[in-house]
Design a protein around this motif. Structure first.
Motif, PDB file in Angstrom:
ATOM      1  N   LEU A 120      45.703 -10.304   8.124  1.00 46.54           N
ATOM      2  CA  LEU A 120      46.298 -11.185   7.116  1.00 46.54           C
ATOM      3  C   LEU A 120      46.018 -10.724   5.692  1.00 46.54           C
ATOM      4  CD1 LEU A 120      45.555 -14.662   8.758  1.00 46.54           C
ATOM      5  CD2 LEU A 120      47.605 -13.238   8.948  1.00 46.54           C
ATOM      6  N   ALA A 121      44.775 -10.273   5.410  1.00 45.17           N
ATOM      7  CA  ALA A 121      44.451  -9.846   4.047  1.00 45.17           C
ATOM      8  C   ALA A 121      45.293  -8.652   3.635  1.00 45.17           C
ATOM      9  CB  ALA A 121      42.960  -9.530   3.938  1.00 45.17           C
ATOM     10  N   ARG A 150      43.293 -19.507   6.082  1.00 48.81           N
ATOM     11  CA  ARG A 150      42.424 -19.018   4.995  1.00 48.81           C
ATOM     12  C   ARG A 150      41.489 -17.945   5.555  1.00 48.81           C
ATOM     13  NH1 ARG A 150      43.355 -24.382   4.400  1.00 48.81           N
ATOM     14  NH2 ARG A 150      44.092 -25.067   2.335  1.00 48.81           N
ATOM     15  N   PRO A 151      41.927 -16.681   5.563  1.00 51.14           N
ATOM     16  CA  PRO A 151      41.062 -15.621   6.086  1.00 51.14           C
ATOM     17  C   PRO A 151      39.810 -15.467   5.233  1.00 51.14           C
ATOM     18  CG  PRO A 151      43.003 -14.696   5.013  1.00 51.14           C
ATOM     19  CD  PRO A 151      43.223 -16.176   5.085  1.00 51.14           C
ATOM     20  N   GLU A 152      38.731 -15.016   5.859  1.00 50.34           N
ATOM     21  CA  GLU A 152      37.451 -14.914   5.167  1.00 50.34           C
ATOM     22  C   GLU A 152      37.451 -13.834   4.093  1.00 50.34           C
ATOM     23  OE1 GLU A 152      34.577 -14.321   8.198  1.00 50.34           O
ATOM     24  OE2 GLU A 152      34.783 -16.344   9.043  1.00 50.34           O
ATOM     25  N   ASN A 153      38.319 -12.819   4.253  1.00 56.98           N
ATOM     26  CA  ASN A 153      38.294 -11.705   3.301  1.00 56.98           C
ATOM     27  C   ASN A 153      39.589 -11.564   2.507  1.00 56.98           C
ATOM     28  OD1 ASN A 153      39.860 -11.012   5.460  1.00 56.98           O
ATOM     29  ND2 ASN A 153      39.119  -8.905   5.619  1.00 56.98           N
ATOM     30  N   GLY A 154      40.267 -12.666   2.222  1.00 56.48           N
ATOM     31  CA  GLY A 154      41.500 -12.589   1.470  1.00 56.48           C
ATOM     32  C   GLY A 154      41.963 -13.951   1.008  1.00 56.48           C
ATOM     33  N   PRO A 155      43.085 -14.002   0.280  1.00 61.24           N
ATOM     34  CA  PRO A 155      43.603 -15.282  -0.224  1.00 61.24           C
ATOM     35  C   PRO A 155      44.212 -16.111   0.899  1.00 61.24           C
ATOM     36  CG  PRO A 155      45.160 -13.527  -0.683  1.00 61.24           C
ATOM     37  CD  PRO A 155      43.945 -12.860  -0.107  1.00 61.24           C
ATOM     38  N   PRO A 156      44.350 -17.408   0.688  1.00 59.90           N
ATOM     39  CA  PRO A 156      45.020 -18.235   1.705  1.00 59.90           C
ATOM     40  C   PRO A 156      46.491 -17.842   1.825  1.00 59.90           C
ATOM     41  CG  PRO A 156      44.658 -19.501  -0.298  1.00 59.90           C
ATOM     42  CD  PRO A 156      43.935 -18.197  -0.487  1.00 59.90           C
ATOM     43  N   VAL A 157      47.017 -18.004   3.012  1.00 63.67           N
ATOM     44  CA  VAL A 157      48.416 -17.646   3.270  1.00 63.67           C
ATOM     45  C   VAL A 157      49.060 -18.741   4.106  1.00 63.67           C
ATOM     46  CG1 VAL A 157      48.034 -15.149   3.129  1.00 63.67           C
ATOM     47  CG2 VAL A 157      47.795 -16.324   5.324  1.00 63.67           C
ATOM     48  N   LEU A 205      49.327 -17.627  -1.053  1.00 64.95           N
ATOM     49  CA  LEU A 205      49.112 -18.854  -1.806  1.00 64.95           C
ATOM     50  C   LEU A 205      48.061 -18.624  -2.899  1.00 64.95           C
ATOM     51  CD1 LEU A 205      48.961 -21.351   1.203  1.00 64.95           C
ATOM     52  CD2 LEU A 205      50.961 -20.769  -0.209  1.00 64.95           C
ATOM     53  N   PRO A 206      48.070 -19.450  -3.936  1.00 64.41           N
ATOM     54  CA  PRO A 206      47.050 -19.298  -4.976  1.00 64.41           C
ATOM     55  C   PRO A 206      45.667 -19.655  -4.437  1.00 64.41           C
ATOM     56  CG  PRO A 206      48.384 -21.268  -5.345  1.00 64.41           C
ATOM     57  CD  PRO A 206      49.055 -20.498  -4.243  1.00 64.41           C
ATOM     58  N   PRO A 207      44.609 -19.076  -4.981  1.00 65.36           N
ATOM     59  CA  PRO A 207      43.255 -19.381  -4.523  1.00 65.36           C
ATOM     60  C   PRO A 207      42.985 -20.895  -4.585  1.00 65.36           C
ATOM     61  CG  PRO A 207      43.230 -17.520  -6.016  1.00 65.36           C
ATOM     62  CD  PRO A 207      44.616 -18.069  -6.068  1.00 65.36           C
ATOM     63  N   GLY A 208      42.339 -21.403  -3.567  1.00 71.62           N
ATOM     64  CA  GLY A 208      42.017 -22.829  -3.520  1.00 71.62           C
ATOM     65  C   GLY A 208      43.110 -23.677  -2.942  1.00 71.62           C
ATOM     66  N   ALA A 209      44.268 -23.087  -2.611  1.00 70.24           N
ATOM     67  CA  ALA A 209      45.381 -23.886  -2.058  1.00 70.24           C
ATOM     68  C   ALA A 209      45.037 -24.419  -0.678  1.00 70.24           C
ATOM     69  CB  ALA A 209      46.636 -23.025  -1.981  1.00 70.24           C
ATOM     70  N   LEU A 222      47.238 -19.884  15.872  1.00 65.76           N
ATOM     71  CA  LEU A 222      46.904 -19.988  14.445  1.00 65.76           C
ATOM     72  C   LEU A 222      45.670 -20.871  14.303  1.00 65.76           C
ATOM     73  CD1 LEU A 222      50.466 -20.489  12.887  1.00 65.76           C
ATOM     74  CD2 LEU A 222      49.229 -18.356  13.335  1.00 65.76           C
ATOM     75  N   ARG A 223      44.617 -20.312  13.744  1.00 65.78           N
ATOM     76  CA  ARG A 223      43.360 -21.009  13.513  1.00 65.78           C
ATOM     77  C   ARG A 223      43.141 -21.167  12.006  1.00 65.78           C
ATOM     78  NH1 ARG A 223      42.943 -23.063  18.461  1.00 65.78           N
ATOM     79  NH2 ARG A 223      42.449 -21.525  20.080  1.00 65.78           N
ATOM     80  N   PRO A 224      42.159 -21.958  11.595  1.00 67.34           N
ATOM     81  CA  PRO A 224      41.918 -22.125  10.148  1.00 67.34           C
ATOM     82  C   PRO A 224      41.653 -20.815   9.414  1.00 67.34           C
ATOM     83  CG  PRO A 224      40.783 -23.842  11.375  1.00 67.34           C
ATOM     84  CD  PRO A 224      41.321 -22.891  12.384  1.00 67.34           C
ATOM     85  N   HIS A 225      41.040 -19.816  10.105  1.00 66.75           N
ATOM     86  CA  HIS A 225      40.658 -18.591   9.409  1.00 66.75           C
ATOM     87  C   HIS A 225      41.227 -17.322  10.034  1.00 66.75           C
ATOM     88  CE1 HIS A 225      37.906 -21.094   7.135  1.00 66.75           C
ATOM     89  NE2 HIS A 225      37.351 -21.506   8.264  1.00 66.75           N
ATOM     90  N   ARG A 226      42.099 -17.434  11.048  1.00 64.17           N
ATOM     91  CA  ARG A 226      42.613 -16.239  11.700  1.00 64.17           C
ATOM     92  C   ARG A 226      43.919 -16.552  12.405  1.00 64.17           C
ATOM     93  NH1 ARG A 226      38.000 -15.347  16.188  1.00 64.17           N
ATOM     94  NH2 ARG A 226      38.987 -13.296  16.250  1.00 64.17           N
TER      95      ARG A 226
END
Length: 290
Positions: free
Chosen positions: A210-211, A260-267, A286-290, A156-160
């Motif tokens: 993820l997106a 936080r995937p680059e092409n979708g909301p945070p999860v 998760l809501p945007p910006g979470a 699990l990475r910050p974006h993938r």
């Protein structure tokens, strides 16, 4: 060379860790003059592994052996047993005997057997078990490995998020696709795994979509349980196993992490192993910006 057959009750006879046979038996006599071995026989096929000899306090011979088992096509050995690092057994039933040499003769001692449940090998899934024949003698039941996907790690990475492991005995790996399937629903997201040579089979890396998985969520905060599966070119689903867990550990949670995937909301991702090591990923949008 003359061979005679006797029956001997072993002190110990079992398969440990799914692929290591342990044998220990005490003879009712002094040690033979020549070396000892464990012989495996099935029809006209023979193979063997070296055994160790020592003396008991009352002067009898103790025979012990630790034999690594591997599934494959058996060949009659052309070199001394002590040079063979492991024994290769084809599928079927193999009798187990102690092979004793000395004084110009060879004796084969059949072993009386306790029953032992079959266990899958930790890497290739081959199954070996000590079984009892109708005569009460010991035998090894060997079953070939089944196609499977072994999960080695979840990254699990910050974006993938990635899953890495190996495809074992799966035929042509380039015809296999991975998929994340929503439990309790019909949503399936196919993924083409990245393949590379592995130590036991074909290594894979699966990038989780993820997106697309988050888009299946009915609302922010809902938990969706996704199952990782591998499907062959013929449509057969391979069992997914955790490579580093014992079969009796049915549910093992892993740390949750926000991605936080680059092409979708945070999860929020919470992977865990369930159902005899099936990999499940709980995804919460998760809501945007979470």
């Amino acid at each position: 060379m003359r061979a005679t057959r006797l029956r001997l009750r072993p002190e110990h006879l079992s398969v440990l860790d799914g692929r290591t046979l342990n044998v220990a038996a005490v003879l009712s006599e002094a040690p033979p003059a020549g070396p000892a071995a464990v012989e495996f026989a099935s029809g006209d096929r023979r193979t063997r592994a070296a055994a160790r000899m020592s003396l008991t306090a009352d002067g009898r011979a103790r025979i012990e052996a630790t034999v690594r088992l591997r599934a494959g096509e058996t060949e009659n050995p052309s070199e001394p047993a002590e040079r063979l690092p492991e024994v290769v057994l084809a599928a079927g039933r193999w009798s187990i005997r102690l092979l004793l040499s000395g004084d110009g003769r060879t004796r084969r001692l059949a072993l009386a057997a306790p029953t032992d449940s079959a266990r899958s090998g930790p890497y290739d899934g081959a199954r070996f078990a000590v079984v009892r024949t109708l005569s009460g003698a010991a035998a090894i039941s060997a079953a070939p490995p089944r196609p499977a996907a072994n999960v080695g790690s979840i990254v699990l990475r910050p974006h993938r998020a990635q899953v890495r492991g190996e495809l074992l005995n799966a035929g042509a790996p380039d015809t296999i696709v991975a998929e994340m399937a929503l439990r309790g629903g019909r949503t399936v997201h196919p993924i083409r795994p990245l393949l590379a040579p592995g130590p036991h089979g074909s290594g894979f890396t699966v990038e989780l979509p993820l997106a697309a998985m988050a888009a299946s969520s009915p609302c922010i905060g809902a938990d969706l349980h996704w199952e990782l599966r591998f499907r062959t070119g013929t449509g057969k689903i391979l069992p997914v196993r955790r490579a580093d867990v014992a079969p009796h550990v049915l549910r093992t949670a892993l740390p949750a992490q926000t991605v936080r995937p680059e092409n979708g909301p945070p999860v929020l991702l919470r992977p865990y192993y369930a159902d005899a090591a099936t990999l499940i990923v709980v995804l919460t949008a998760l809501p945007p910006g979470a």
